[in-house]
Design an enzyme around this catalytic site. Structure first.
Site, mmCIF file in Angstrom:
data_model
loop_
_atom_site.group_PDB
_atom_site.id
_atom_site.type_symbol
_atom_site.label_atom_id
_atom_site.label_comp_id
_atom_site.label_asym_id
_atom_site.label_seq_id
_atom_site.Cartn_x
_atom_site.Cartn_y
_atom_site.Cartn_z
ATOM 1 N N GLU A 158 0.805 -1.015 -0.199
ATOM 2 C CA GLU A 158 0.117 -0.130 -0.025
ATOM 3 C C GLU A 158 0.786 1.298 0.116
ATOM 4 O O GLU A 158 1.905 1.363 0.645
ATOM 5 C CB GLU A 158 -0.752 -0.084 1.458
ATOM 6 C CG GLU A 158 -1.814 1.149 1.272
ATOM 7 C CD GLU A 158 -3.102 0.664 2.085
ATOM 8 O OE1 GLU A 158 -3.217 -0.409 2.589
ATOM 9 O OE2 GLU A 158 -3.900 1.618 2.350
ATOM 10 N N SER A 160 -17.397 7.939 -20.486
ATOM 11 C CA SER A 160 -17.255 6.515 -21.489
ATOM 12 C C SER A 160 -18.532 6.144 -21.915
ATOM 13 O O SER A 160 -18.590 4.885 -22.214
ATOM 14 C CB SER A 160 -16.510 5.505 -20.891
ATOM 15 O OG SER A 160 -15.036 5.839 -20.456
ATOM 16 N N TYR A 177 -14.332 2.096 -27.405
ATOM 17 C CA TYR A 177 -13.141 1.301 -27.084
ATOM 18 C C TYR A 177 -12.687 -0.078 -27.666
ATOM 19 O O TYR A 177 -11.712 -0.407 -27.828
ATOM 20 C CB TYR A 177 -12.906 1.029 -25.568
ATOM 21 C CG TYR A 177 -13.199 2.436 -24.786
ATOM 22 C CD1 TYR A 177 -12.023 3.346 -24.803
ATOM 23 C CD2 TYR A 177 -14.191 2.883 -24.041
ATOM 24 C CE1 TYR A 177 -12.144 4.384 -24.508
ATOM 25 C CE2 TYR A 177 -14.274 4.134 -23.376
ATOM 26 C CZ TYR A 177 -13.523 4.960 -23.570
ATOM 27 O OH TYR A 177 -13.229 6.232 -22.913
ATOM 28 N N ARG A 187 -10.700 18.367 -22.978
ATOM 29 C CA ARG A 187 -11.287 18.071 -24.183
ATOM 30 C C ARG A 187 -12.740 18.529 -24.080
ATOM 31 O O ARG A 187 -13.519 18.345 -23.165
ATOM 32 C CB ARG A 187 -11.222 16.576 -24.572
ATOM 33 C CG ARG A 187 -11.474 16.254 -26.248
ATOM 34 C CD ARG A 187 -11.698 14.674 -26.347
ATOM 35 N NE ARG A 187 -12.986 14.510 -26.086
ATOM 36 C CZ ARG A 187 -13.420 13.438 -25.112
ATOM 37 N NH1 ARG A 187 -12.306 12.380 -25.202
ATOM 38 N NH2 ARG A 187 -14.297 13.035 -25.062
ATOM 39 N N ASP A 228 -16.425 18.789 -26.164
ATOM 40 C CA ASP A 228 -16.926 17.908 -27.243
ATOM 41 C C ASP A 228 -18.473 18.683 -27.420
ATOM 42 O O ASP A 228 -19.014 19.348 -26.716
ATOM 43 C CB ASP A 228 -17.611 16.523 -26.621
ATOM 44 C CG ASP A 228 -16.343 15.843 -26.382
ATOM 45 O OD1 ASP A 228 -15.278 15.978 -26.481
ATOM 46 O OD2 ASP A 228 -16.531 14.688 -25.603
ATOM 47 N N GLU A 283 -20.055 18.340 -23.807
ATOM 48 C CA GLU A 283 -19.507 18.474 -22.448
ATOM 49 C C GLU A 283 -17.986 18.770 -22.588
ATOM 50 O O GLU A 283 -17.367 19.051 -23.638
ATOM 51 C CB GLU A 283 -19.454 16.936 -21.863
ATOM 52 C CG GLU A 283 -19.055 15.926 -22.737
ATOM 53 C CD GLU A 283 -18.893 14.626 -21.938
ATOM 54 O OE1 GLU A 283 -18.753 14.617 -21.054
ATOM 55 O OE2 GLU A 283 -18.596 13.554 -22.780
ATOM 56 N N ASN A 320 -14.330 17.420 -20.827
ATOM 57 C CA ASN A 320 -13.811 16.435 -20.037
ATOM 58 C C ASN A 320 -12.541 16.790 -19.516
ATOM 59 O O ASN A 320 -11.588 17.064 -20.271
ATOM 60 C CB ASN A 320 -13.459 15.205 -20.913
ATOM 61 C CG ASN A 320 -14.825 14.240 -21.125
ATOM 62 O OD1 ASN A 320 -15.353 13.653 -20.544
ATOM 63 N ND2 ASN A 320 -15.265 14.609 -22.605
ATOM 64 N N GLY A 378 -9.627 10.534 -22.292
ATOM 65 C CA GLY A 378 -9.041 9.671 -22.739
ATOM 66 C C GLY A 378 -7.511 9.934 -23.507
ATOM 67 O O GLY A 378 -7.737 11.025 -24.161
HETATM 68 N N1 LIG Z 1 -28.133 15.380 -26.304
HETATM 69 C C1 LIG Z 1 -27.587 14.416 -26.915
HETATM 70 N N2 LIG Z 1 -27.930 14.572 -28.500
HETATM 71 C C2 LIG Z 1 -27.402 13.605 -29.196
HETATM 72 N N3 LIG Z 1 -26.571 12.717 -28.811
HETATM 73 C C3 LIG Z 1 -26.091 12.638 -27.637
HETATM 74 C C4 LIG Z 1 -26.462 13.351 -26.756
HETATM 75 N N4 LIG Z 1 -26.089 12.930 -25.555
HETATM 76 C C5 LIG Z 1 -25.206 11.986 -25.741
HETATM 77 N N5 LIG Z 1 -25.106 11.718 -26.799
HETATM 78 C C6 LIG Z 1 -24.640 10.479 -27.378
HETATM 79 O O1 LIG Z 1 -24.079 9.741 -26.373
HETATM 80 C C7 LIG Z 1 -22.755 9.715 -26.327
HETATM 81 C C8 LIG Z 1 -22.131 9.682 -24.697
HETATM 82 O O2 LIG Z 1 -22.839 10.761 -24.061
HETATM 83 P P1 LIG Z 1 -22.086 11.892 -23.171
HETATM 84 O O3 LIG Z 1 -22.847 12.827 -22.880
HETATM 85 O O4 LIG Z 1 -20.845 12.450 -24.262
HETATM 86 O O5 LIG Z 1 -21.587 10.964 -22.001
HETATM 87 P P2 LIG Z 1 -19.970 10.636 -21.536
HETATM 88 O O6 LIG Z 1 -19.620 11.525 -20.489
HETATM 89 O O7 LIG Z 1 -20.253 9.199 -21.096
HETATM 90 O O8 LIG Z 1 -19.226 10.550 -22.785
HETATM 91 C C9 LIG Z 1 -22.269 11.069 -27.190
HETATM 92 O O9 LIG Z 1 -20.988 10.887 -27.587
HETATM 93 C C10 LIG Z 1 -23.234 10.928 -28.221
HETATM 94 O O10 LIG Z 1 -23.014 10.009 -29.400
HETATM 95 MG MG LIG Z 2 -18.875 12.181 -24.168
#
Ligand SMILES: Nc1ncnc2c1ncn2[C@@H]1O[C@H](COP(=O)(O)OP(=O)(O)O)[C@@H](O)[C@H]1O
Ligand SMILES: [Mg+2]
Length: 372
Positions: A78, A199, A274, A314, A316, A329, A331, A335
């Site tokens: 640990e 993810s 992934y 990053r 998005d 979002e 991040n 990744g």
């Molecule tokens: N409001 C939305 N409109 C269209 N596609 C979405 C939306 N929210 C999520 N997605 C789809 O789901 C995926 C994962 O959602 P996301 O909010 O990015 O979560 P995570 O934090 O798990 O990546 C996105 O990359 C997209 O493909």
């Molecule tokens: Mg995402």
């Protein structure tokens, strides 16, 4: 005289659903970091949250379709971070023995994704230990992790976000009709997701409200707080942001695009991210009109600054058929394997993976500890 190397503690694994992804990132960093400049001390965090001395062999942590890497206690003793001696150090704890110094630490690189890693908790621990570390501090990490507060902060800065409904456990237990009334106000499809995950874990696309309840229950397995978002029709575009050196403004990479073959997969889900490289292509740079990619890069920096991010993030977004850019979002620890989008966007912007690692560590070293 040769100068002493900089000691980097690489923290990976952790308690979130993204444990294996974090280990895969560690593999990438272990392979590429400049060993002439840096001594790396790998510290794994088990799924239970115990810190252990971990293997420095990248092959041990690679992500393969048939095996998700996992930090287990078998690896070793640990480990504890301490600054009681006046300078941050890692100590090894053996049962019944006096804690021994494993190494002095110059900087920590927490390549942790998800709750208890990317959400400000570990960052708080590092603040208390007075040690420098890569990436965002406590607040930005926490805001970036929580999709509800992330959107509130973006909206308060006048940045474009889509309509959404928050579903807390109490809402779901005591005010389910109110939730349903609000959700009916959103255009279908909706995306149901845990407020604090990543993810794509627990994310479901819902085309028919009859499936809403099941989707909410699935998201609640990852987080008691759930978001229902209006689906945004558009291309998925991402942009890498790097902190500025010497107090300069943050830098945006070229934009990249996630191209999902929608005949094969509904959206960019965990497998698509992934495990399955058939139905997804990462395009760097994204093929966008110049004005749109400029807008994406500006918005990425604005989002970074809105949450007070540091070092790395990053951002998005969705780009609608009309060329409108909507934030999805941020991040704060994206990744980071060599084939992940963030390093690839920087590669396409002229910064190779080993140089990107170097840049991140240097940014952490030049930043003071304490309030900034
Ligand atoms: N409001 C939305 N409109 C269209 N596609 C979405 C939306 N929210 C999520 N997605 C789809 O789901 C995926 C994962 O959602 P996301 O909010 O990015 O979560 P995570 O934090 O798990 O990546 C996105 O990359 C997209 O493909
Ligand atoms: Mg995402």
């Amino acid at each position: 005289m040769t100068q002493a190397k900089i000691r980097v503690a690489l923290l990976f694994g952790g308690r979130s659903g993204e444990h294996a992804i974090s280990a895969a990132t560690a593999a990438g960093v272990l392979r590429a970091i400049d060993r002439d400049k840096y001594d790396v001390i790998p510290v794994g965090i088990t799924r239970e949250g115990r810190w252990v001395v971990a293997s420095g062999d990248p092959a041990r942590w690679e992500l393969r379709p048939d095996r998700l890497p996992e930090v287990t206690e078998e690896a070793g003793a640990e480990v504890m971070l301490s600054s009681s001696s006046g300078s941050p150090q890692l100590q090894v704890l053996e049962p019944g023995a006096v804690p021994a110094v494993l190494a002095q630490v110059d900087v920590v690189f927490p390549v942790l994704h998800g709750p208890f890693g990317e959400d400000g908790t570990v960052q708080g621990l590092l603040e208390l230990a007075d040690v420098r570390y890569v990436g965002s501090g406590v607040l930005a990490s926490a805001v970036g992790m929580d999709k509800q507060y992330m959107k509130l902060v973006f909206a308060a800065h006048g940045l474009p976000v889509g309509p959404f409904v928050v579903v807390t456990p109490r809402d779901w237990a005591q005010r389910r009709d109110d939730v349903l009334t609000k959700v009916v106000g959103l255009r279908l499809p909706v995306f149901v997701k845990p407020a604090r995950a990543g993810s794509s874990l627990g994310v479901t696309r819902v085309d028919d409200l009859a499936d809403l309840e099941r989707a909410i229950t699935a998201a609640q397995r990852h987080d008691p707080k759930v978001l229902v978002e209006e689906g945004i029709e558009g291309r998925e575009i991402e942009c890498g942001v790097l902190g500025g050196r010497g107090g300069a403004a943050p830098r945006a990479s070229v934009a990249g695009e996630i191209v999902v073959d929608h005949a094969a997969r509904d959206f960019y889900d965990f497998e698509a991210k992934y495990l399955d490289d058939g139905p997804v292509r990462l395009e760097t740079p994204a093929d966008l009109p110049a004005g749109v990619s400029e807008r994406v890069r500006e918005l990425a920096v604005a989002a970074f600054e809105a949450v007070g991010a540091e070092g790395i993030a990053r951002v998005d977004v969705f780009v609608t058929p009309q060329g409108e850019v909507v934030l999805n979002e941020i991040n704060t620890m994206p990744g980071f394997t060599p084939i992940s989008m963030y390093p690839r966007m920087w590669q396409a912007s002229g910064l190779a993976y080993p140089d990107l690692i170097d840049e991140l560590v240097q940014l952490a070293l030049e930043r003071p500890t304490g309030l900034r």
